[in-house]
Motif scaffolding. Structure first.
Motif, PDB file in Angstrom:
ATOM      1  N   ILE A 269       0.840  -1.202   0.000  1.00 23.13           N
ATOM      2  CA  ILE A 269       0.000   0.000   0.000  1.00 23.13           C
ATOM      3  C   ILE A 269       0.875   1.252   0.000  1.00 23.13           C
ATOM      4  CG2 ILE A 269      -1.652   1.358   1.356  1.00 23.13           C
ATOM      5  CD1 ILE A 269      -2.936  -1.083   0.119  1.00 23.13           C
ATOM      6  N   THR A 270       0.576   2.171  -0.918  1.00 22.51           N
ATOM      7  CA  THR A 270       1.299   3.453  -0.971  1.00 22.51           C
ATOM      8  C   THR A 270       0.423   4.628  -0.537  1.00 22.51           C
ATOM      9  OG1 THR A 270       0.706   3.764  -3.303  1.00 22.51           O
ATOM     10  CG2 THR A 270       2.816   2.653  -2.834  1.00 22.51           C
ATOM     11  N   HIS A 271      -0.904   4.459  -0.628  1.00 24.30           N
ATOM     12  CA  HIS A 271      -1.827   5.559  -0.328  1.00 24.30           C
ATOM     13  C   HIS A 271      -3.008   5.055   0.498  1.00 24.30           C
ATOM     14  CE1 HIS A 271       0.478   7.289  -3.626  1.00 24.30           C
ATOM     15  NE2 HIS A 271      -0.086   8.460  -3.404  1.00 24.30           N
ATOM     16  N   LEU A 272      -3.439   5.898   1.422  1.00 20.24           N
ATOM     17  CA  LEU A 272      -4.605   5.609   2.255  1.00 20.24           C
ATOM     18  C   LEU A 272      -5.467   6.856   2.362  1.00 20.24           C
ATOM     19  CD1 LEU A 272      -3.095   3.771   5.387  1.00 20.24           C
ATOM     20  CD2 LEU A 272      -4.645   2.753   3.707  1.00 20.24           C
ATOM     21  N   SER A 273      -6.757   6.665   2.524  1.00 23.56           N
ATOM     22  CA  SER A 273      -7.666   7.758   2.869  1.00 23.56           C
ATOM     23  C   SER A 273      -8.287   7.419   4.220  1.00 23.56           C
ATOM     24  CB  SER A 273      -8.769   7.911   1.815  1.00 23.56           C
ATOM     25  OG  SER A 273      -8.250   8.401   0.605  1.00 23.56           O
ATOM     26  N   TYR A 274      -8.112   8.291   5.194  1.00 22.90           N
ATOM     27  CA  TYR A 274      -8.620   8.055   6.542  1.00 22.90           C
ATOM     28  C   TYR A 274      -9.468   9.231   6.991  1.00 22.90           C
ATOM     29  CZ  TYR A 274      -5.925   3.959   8.225  1.00 22.90           C
ATOM     30  OH  TYR A 274      -5.426   2.702   8.451  1.00 22.90           O
ATOM     31  N   ILE A 275     -10.442   8.938   7.841  1.00 26.66           N
ATOM     32  CA  ILE A 275     -11.028   9.967   8.675  1.00 26.66           C
ATOM     33  C   ILE A 275     -10.292   9.891  10.015  1.00 26.66           C
ATOM     34  CG2 ILE A 275     -13.254   9.907   7.499  1.00 26.66           C
ATOM     35  CD1 ILE A 275     -14.324   8.234   9.834  1.00 26.66           C
ATOM     36  N   PRO A 276     -10.306  10.945  10.838  1.00 24.37           N
ATOM     37  CA  PRO A 276      -9.513  10.926  12.072  1.00 24.37           C
ATOM     38  C   PRO A 276      -9.786   9.716  12.962  1.00 24.37           C
ATOM     39  CG  PRO A 276     -10.224  13.158  11.620  1.00 24.37           C
ATOM     40  CD  PRO A 276     -10.897  12.292  10.600  1.00 24.37           C
TER      41      PRO A 276
END
Length: 209
Positions: free
Chosen positions: A161-168
């Motif tokens: 994995i190189t990229h992630l999208s997170y909420i806090p």
């Protein structure tokens, strides 16, 4: 202006690169393009998987049809008859008022993803884990960015994995450990307190509209 399907372009330019990766199935861009061609968009479906739902998006858009993904835990969406121009209908978050239905064109989605790709340094064969739902603009944004950049949408997990999208909340619950992580896109809610400063965090703010 008539837009070519972004997936069709990816299949033409990078047919053998990995488009989607999950525990059950993987598709190159050429394979996923053929899969989408074989699908007939349905007026109302319950998608059995994220792969099938992403395929439904592109199958509908190729026929000039809008798609309206909704949270299955929410009440049934109102019956509406949108004009033919929108490609995507989405509920807004309803943070300060009742949710509205935002109408977005394919050109809107492509422009948004295109501007984000250089900002987060997304490249062919990078891997972005799909951590946000596909009835939310954040999840759809991941899919569109990966298709345009010739990167891989990862549905489960991968050591690459190189990229992630997170909420806090994601970050407060667990610190991601991916040796190749270059971007953690963080937004969707106020960031309270601190977070590990070794993470490659990019704070973001966006509106469905």
């Amino acid at each position: 202006m008539i837009l070519m399907c972004p997936l069709k372009e990816a299949a033409r330019d990078a047919p053998n690169l990995l488009a989607i990766l999950s525990k059950e199935v993987s598709f190159t861009f050429a394979e996923f393009d053929r899969y989408v061609d074989a699908i007939t968009p349905s007026f109302q479906i319950q998608a059995p998987s994220s792969v099938f739902l992403i395929a439904q998006f592109f199958a509908a858009w190729r026929r000039g049809l809008p798609i309206f993904p909704i949270n299955p835990r929410q009440p049934i969406a109102p019956q509406i008859m949108p004009p033919s121009s929108p490609s995507l209908l989405l509920y807004t978050s309803g943070s300060t008022a009742s949710p509205k239905i935002a109408r977005l064109s394919l050109a809107n989605l492509i422009a948004n993803a295109s501007s984000a790709i250089p900002a987060v340094n997304l490249k062919p064969q990078d891997q972005w884990r799909l951590t946000l739902p596909l009835y939310h603009v954040g999840g759809i944004g991941i899919a569109m960015r990966c298709i345009l950049a010739r990167a891989t949408i990862v549905l489960d997990d991968s050591p690459h994995i190189t990229h992630l999208s997170y909420i806090p909340t994601h970050l407060y619950r667990a610190t991601p450990i991916y040796p190749q992580l270059r971007c953690l896109l963080l937004g969707g809610a106020p960031i309270v307190g601190s977070y590990p400063n070794h993470l490659p965090i990019y704070t973001t703010y966006g509106l469905t509209e």
